[in-house]
Design an enzyme around this catalytic site. Structure first.
Site, PDB file in Angstrom:
ATOM      1  N   LYS A  53      27.346   1.211 -26.335  1.00 19.88           N
ATOM      2  CA  LYS A  53      26.920   0.921 -27.714  1.00 19.88           C
ATOM      3  C   LYS A  53      26.626   2.192 -28.378  1.00 19.88           C
ATOM      4  CE  LYS A  53      25.670  -3.792 -26.050  1.00 19.88           C
ATOM      5  NZ  LYS A  53      24.479  -4.708 -25.704  1.00 19.88           N
ATOM      6  N   GLN A  97      18.158  -4.712 -24.958  1.00 22.30           N
ATOM      7  CA  GLN A  97      19.214  -4.858 -23.951  1.00 22.30           C
ATOM      8  C   GLN A  97      18.487  -6.120 -22.756  1.00 22.30           C
ATOM      9  OE1 GLN A  97      22.400  -3.925 -24.096  1.00 22.30           O
ATOM     10  NE2 GLN A  97      23.169  -5.332 -22.357  1.00 22.30           N
ATOM     11  N   ASP A 120      21.035  -8.327 -33.094  1.00 26.70           N
ATOM     12  CA  ASP A 120      21.517  -9.385 -32.274  1.00 26.70           C
ATOM     13  C   ASP A 120      21.863 -10.715 -32.424  1.00 26.70           C
ATOM     14  OD1 ASP A 120      22.542  -8.387 -29.670  1.00 26.70           O
ATOM     15  OD2 ASP A 120      20.742  -7.859 -28.922  1.00 26.70           O
TER      16      ASP A 120
END
Ligand code: GUN
Length: 289
Positions: A53, A97, A120
């Protein structure tokens, strides 16, 4: 008939081109889009996802701030870090994460992220907006799948879609996004009876089980002309495999995503898109819905 392979890498590249251009525009206005990544614990797969990422960000001109916390980190310390990032004006997006180490409560941690930095799209606020059909920051895998439908001009209106997954990352948000596109959506999961019958009625199947030893979507579960989207990833021998028996399912289907090279690159591209959206929101510019 033999179906068409959906090229997730090509579609992801087109998203990245648009993000690169949007980043350049923001920089002209003095905004330097920045993503903070938070990696808690020593999960090797998570570490490699975060590294990917960060690399994606640098490719499109988004800067990153890397936060790594040892396995022993406490919930309170993690919450304090998020508080710091929420208040840091140079940070536009926060990515924690998942999964978190077991001693941390994922829901409470996610809830602490400022909704305008929630790249997210997983905070209760953004999930609520999603259910209203009004979210700006949407979970990356489901919004990447919608991007694939748009790119290939796959019209969902009136279609029967079956999603095999009910997680917050995939199945639940995708339900709302497909409903928004006027599909009739059925969510299947580990307790669903007659899964094969549900699949055989589907015009679109999205499968996200991720354990090939437990589940494979086979040709006899797919009706002629169906669209099949494979979100699963697992190891089959020494190879990466999806949920779908690709070589045979493509004989029935109109479109199928491969693994690798299907949904995975889209998830990564949509994180970049969300980071640009978050940077725009921070300056009161909201370019898209
Ligand atoms: N772990 C697996 N997928 C994801 C994702 O999309 N976002 C985060 N934060 N963690 C993940």
């Amino acid at each position: 008939m033999t179906g068409q392979k959906i090229d997730g890498i090509a579609v992801a590249n087109s998203v990245k081109d648009r993000v690169r251009a949007a980043v350049a525009e923001l920089k002209k206005d003095g905004i330097e889009p920045c993503l903070a990544t938070v990696l808690a614990g020593d999960n090797q797969a998570s570490a490699s996802y975060v590294a990917s990422k960060q690399k994606d960000c640098s490719e499109v001109g988004i800067s990153t701030k890397d936060h790594r916390l040892p396995q022993s980190f406490s919930q309170q310390e993690l919450v304090s870090l998020i508080d710091l990032l929420n208040n840091d004006k140079t940070v536009h997006g926060i990515l924690v994460q998942l999964p978190l180490p077991e001693h941390l409560d994922e829901f409470s941690v996610i809830t602490m992220i400022s909704p305008i930095k929630d790249v997210d799209g997983l905070t209760p606020y953004n999930m609520g907006l999603l259910a209203y059909g009004r979210a700006l920051l949407k979970p990356c895998t489901p919004s990447g799948i919608i991007e694939l439908f748009d790119y290939y001009k796959i019209d969902l209106s009136g279609k029967h879609a079956v999603i095999i997954n009910r997680s917050n990352l995939v199945g639940r948000p995708l339900y709302h996004l497909m409903l928004e596109k006027n599909a009739t959506v059925t969510t299947c999961h580990s307790k669903t009876k007659n899964l094969k019958e549900h699949c055989l009625e589907a015009d679109v199947i999205v499968t996200a089980v991720g354990d090939r030893s437990r589940f494979t979507l086979t040709q006899d579960m797919v009706k002629s002309g169906a669209v099949v989207i494979d979100v699963g990833t697992s190891r089959l021998g020494n190879k990466l495999a999806g949920d779908v028996d690709y070589d045979n399912v493509i004989k029935n289907a109109s479109y199928v995503t491969p693994v690798p090279g299907g949904v995975g690159p889209m998830t990564r591209a949509m994180l970049l898109k969300n980071t640009v959206t978050a940077a725009s929101i921070s300056k009161g510019i909201v370019a898209n819905r």
